[in-house]
Design an enzyme around this catalytic site. Structure first.
Site, PDB file in Angstrom:
ATOM      1  N   TYR A 268       0.863  -1.195   0.000  1.00  0.00           N
ATOM      2  CA  TYR A 268       0.000   0.000   0.000  1.00  0.00           C
ATOM      3  C   TYR A 268       0.893   1.236   0.000  1.00  0.00           C
ATOM      4  CZ  TYR A 268      -3.107   3.705   1.597  1.00  0.00           C
ATOM      5  OH  TYR A 268      -3.797   4.871   1.690  1.00  0.00           O
TER       6      TYR A 268
ATOM      7  N   GLU B  78      -3.470   7.626  -4.207  1.00  0.00           N
ATOM      8  CA  GLU B  78      -3.398   6.356  -3.489  1.00  0.00           C
ATOM      9  C   GLU B  78      -3.208   5.198  -4.462  1.00  0.00           C
ATOM     10  OE1 GLU B  78      -6.014   4.768   0.070  1.00  0.00           O
ATOM     11  OE2 GLU B  78      -6.982   4.249  -1.833  1.00  0.00           O
TER      12      GLU B  78
END
Length: 403
Positions: free
Chosen positions: A125, A213
């Site tokens: 992530y 993101e």
């Protein structure tokens, strides 16, 4: 301004950020053709079909009334056809959309990146955003990427790393290497990650992003680092510098009343309450919403008409507020500084007359320049509009209206 995954990936490619390749389509026939092209380019029968909506949680979300998830793996042309039919035109409900869901107008037919190879694959992530407390950009990253990143952040916050970057200095080489090291990478994957993070940060700054993101940030079996998914938000204040990016706006993904308000330069946000409010100035609007709650009501919206309110903007505000069937009263709270109160009062009267009979109570509180004259105009207009000068008076009238 939010972008779709396929739009964000195209922008990342401008900055040499490797992405999972795919083709965005809006009909089943085009999805089948996209699959054939990807199969021919990769030699892989597998493809990933992704619903394109402005919301996360697509992999766990489902199409309303069906068992179809928002992200699905197709192993054949027949699978592609069935998945595309289920997704396109359907309403996808995810943890972020709420029960109302969002209609799927486009899907992304993307390459499969979980192909076999000499090494294990791994999901990470990584996101970049502004930390207003420190006044710096922050890169947040974790070895635990994928659909459950929220649970990772909640249950094991020690697995979330942060790297702060001063806006004036830019991302330094040692910082990019530190991120790759903390992700446990080595060899070619380490080098690829350093380059990936550097180019991604350049994209974040160059595109004037408010948030970027990548989840998952993916290490392939042959040690490549690529963006499998991308969520990108742009700072609307910067769009004057990026007309090409402004053209990517998808108004079908936004609240229709907020889009309409933007056409009149009104700052409008829809809420779930029963008292509509129209105010000039964001600070006064927040105070007005507090007063509505203290008087026993719930704000139905945030609406800032700005410092140049006139009959046209007041009328537009009226119409937008009244489209909400939950609204039981409207409170207009104007402080006459730049704009005179009597001019706003005249605008209220003109708008009321144009719109005809309005069956819900309207309370107008005007304070500042020519407030007394404005109150007289409203009181003598013969309209069913209640006026007040003090905010406490207006709050009491709201309380009575809601009761």
């Amino acid at each position: 301004m939010n972008l779709h995954e396929y739009q964000a990936k195209e922008l990342l490619k401008r900055y040499n950020v490797p992405v999972q390749e795919g083709i965005a389509v809006d009909n089943v026939m085009a999805a089948e053709e996209a699959y054939r092209q990807i199969k021919n380019d990769t030699g892989n029968n597998f493809a990933v079909i992704k619903a394109q909506i402005h919301a996360g949680g697509r992999g766990k979300g489902k199409i309303e009334g069906k068992d179809q998830k928002g992200v699905a793996v197709a192993k054949s042309l027949e699978d592609v056809t069935n998945i595309a039919k289920n997704l396109l035109g359907g309403t996808l409900v995810t943890i972020q959309t709420g029960p109302a869901g969002k209609k799927v107008n486009k899907i992304l037919v993307a390459q499969d990146v979980y192909y076999p190879g000499p090494n294990d694959v791994k999901e990470f992530y990584l996101s970049i955003l502004l930390d207003r407390t420190s006044g710096q950009n922050v890169i947040m990253y974790s070895t635990e990427g994928g659909m459950d990143i929220e649970e990772v952040a909640h249950n094991t916050p020690d697995k979330i790393f942060k790297e702060y970057v001063h806006p004036g200095g830019g991302l330094q080489g040692f910082q990019a290497r530190k991120i790759a090291f903390n992700l446990g990478l080595s060899g070619d994957a380490f080098k690829s990650c350093v380059k990936f993070v550097t180019n991604l940060y350049n994209a974040y700054v160059g595109l004037d992003c408010s948030m970027l993101e990548i989840n998952p940030l993916f290490k392939t079996s042959d040690e490549k680092i690529i963006a499998v998914d991308c969520k990108m938000g742009l700072d609307e204040n910067s769009l004057m510098r990026h007309p090409d990016l402004a053209a990517m706006r998808d108004v079908t993904e936004e609240d229709p009343t907020e889009v309409e308000a933007g056409q009149y330069n009104l700052n409008f946000v829809k809420l779930d309450g029963n008292v509509g409010c129209m105010v000039n100035g964001a600070g006064l609007a927040m105070a007005t919403m507090d007063m509505i709650k203290l008087s026993g009501g719930e704000p139905a919206n945030f609406l800032d008409v700005g410092g140049t309110a006139n009959a046209q903007t007041v009328e537009a505000g009226f119409k937008i507020i009244m489209k909400d069937p939950n609204v039981k009263a409207i409170l207009i709270n104007i402080f006459g500084g730049i704009v005179r109160c009597d001019r706003v009062a005249a605008g209220v009267i003109e708008a009321y007359n144009k719109m005809g009979n309005i069956n819900i109570p309207i309370i107008v509180r005007l304070q500042g320049t020519n407030a007394v004259e404005a109150k007289k105009l409203i009181d003598e207009s013969g309209l069913k509009v209640q006026s007040a000068i003090q905010l406490s008076e207006a709050a009491e009238l709201v309380k009575q209206a809601v009761a």
